[in-house]
Design a protein around this motif. Structure first.
Motif, PDB file in Angstrom:
ATOM      1  N   VAL A   1     -24.462 -61.459  84.260  1.00 26.20           N
ATOM      2  CA  VAL A   1     -25.288 -61.525  83.063  1.00 26.20           C
ATOM      3  C   VAL A   1     -24.786 -60.517  82.035  1.00 26.20           C
ATOM      4  N   ARG A   2     -24.516 -59.306  82.486  1.00 26.13           N
ATOM      5  CA  ARG A   2     -24.037 -58.270  81.567  1.00 26.13           C
ATOM      6  C   ARG A   2     -22.725 -58.695  80.907  1.00 26.13           C
ATOM      7  N   HIS A   6     -22.293 -59.212  76.998  1.00 25.67           N
ATOM      8  CA  HIS A   6     -21.296 -58.372  76.324  1.00 25.67           C
ATOM      9  C   HIS A   6     -20.337 -59.237  75.509  1.00 25.67           C
ATOM     10  N   HIS A   7     -19.774 -60.245  76.126  1.00 28.55           N
ATOM     11  CA  HIS A   7     -18.791 -61.087  75.434  1.00 28.55           C
ATOM     12  C   HIS A   7     -19.415 -61.915  74.318  1.00 28.55           C
ATOM     13  N   ALA A  14     -19.278 -58.975  66.728  1.00 27.74           N
ATOM     14  CA  ALA A  14     -18.516 -57.731  66.840  1.00 27.74           C
ATOM     15  C   ALA A  14     -19.444 -56.558  67.164  1.00 27.74           C
ATOM     16  N   TRP A  15     -20.483 -56.825  67.942  1.00 24.63           N
ATOM     17  CA  TRP A  15     -21.432 -55.800  68.364  1.00 24.63           C
ATOM     18  C   TRP A  15     -21.082 -55.337  69.766  1.00 24.63           C
ATOM     19  N   PRO A  22     -18.029 -52.920  78.958  1.00 24.79           N
ATOM     20  CA  PRO A  22     -17.409 -52.643  80.259  1.00 24.79           C
ATOM     21  C   PRO A  22     -17.105 -51.175  80.523  1.00 24.79           C
ATOM     22  N   VAL A  23     -17.111 -50.334  79.513  1.00 27.40           N
ATOM     23  CA  VAL A  23     -16.849 -48.921  79.753  1.00 27.40           C
ATOM     24  C   VAL A  23     -18.126 -48.167  80.076  1.00 27.40           C
ATOM     25  N   ALA A  24     -19.249 -48.843  80.012  1.00 30.28           N
ATOM     26  CA  ALA A  24     -20.527 -48.187  80.294  1.00 30.28           C
ATOM     27  C   ALA A  24     -20.621 -47.825  81.770  1.00 30.28           C
TER      28      ALA A  24
END
Length: 136
Positions: A1-2, A6-7, A14-15, A22-24
């Motif tokens: 889901v994430r 994200h994508h 562009a948010w 993915p760096v979270a």
């Protein structure tokens, strides 16, 4: 889901939503509802999402509904912030304004956004000080 959220937000607007990228640090956790953006949702909505994610998960319709919910939340925050800019600038919302005045409102909005100002806690003079500091 994430990953899907994200994508979607990255490609469509562009948010980068904090906690969904993915760096979270939360990327590998079991539930994306721990991401910061979810904490802005009403508690009852967050509870429903968390329950669904912890049980059967979300099907494609559920992911779409969640994306729309997050988009609406972000849109409403932006609209409310712009209304506060209009109020602080003593500009009626319902009346037409010139292109140059509209550009000033956008600049005021961005000055507040970039500076992290809480527009509910400042006056017009403070907003104008931040606006004048902007590199145009």
């Amino acid at each position: 889901v994430r990953y899907a959220l994200h994508h979607y937000f990255l490609r469509s607007y562009a948010w980068r939503l904090q906690g969904l990228d993915p760096v979270a640090s939360l990327w590998n956790s079991s539930s994306p509802s721990a991401a910061q953006v979810f904490h802005r949702l009403p508690v009852n909505v967050r509870d429903v999402i968390e329950k669904r994610l912890s049980s059967s998960g979300l099907d494609s319709n559920g992911v779409v509904a969640l994306a729309v919910t997050l988009w609406r939340l972000i849109h409403n925050e932006g609209t409310n912030r712009l209304r506060l800019v209009y109020k602080l600038a003593n500009t009626p919302e319902q009346e037409p304004i010139s292109e140059s005045d509209a550009q000033v409102k956008v600049d005021l909005y961005m000055a507040a956004y970039i500076s992290g100002l809480d527009l509910t806690k400042i006056d017009q003079s403070k907003l104008m000080r931040y606006y004048r500091r902007m590199d145009k």
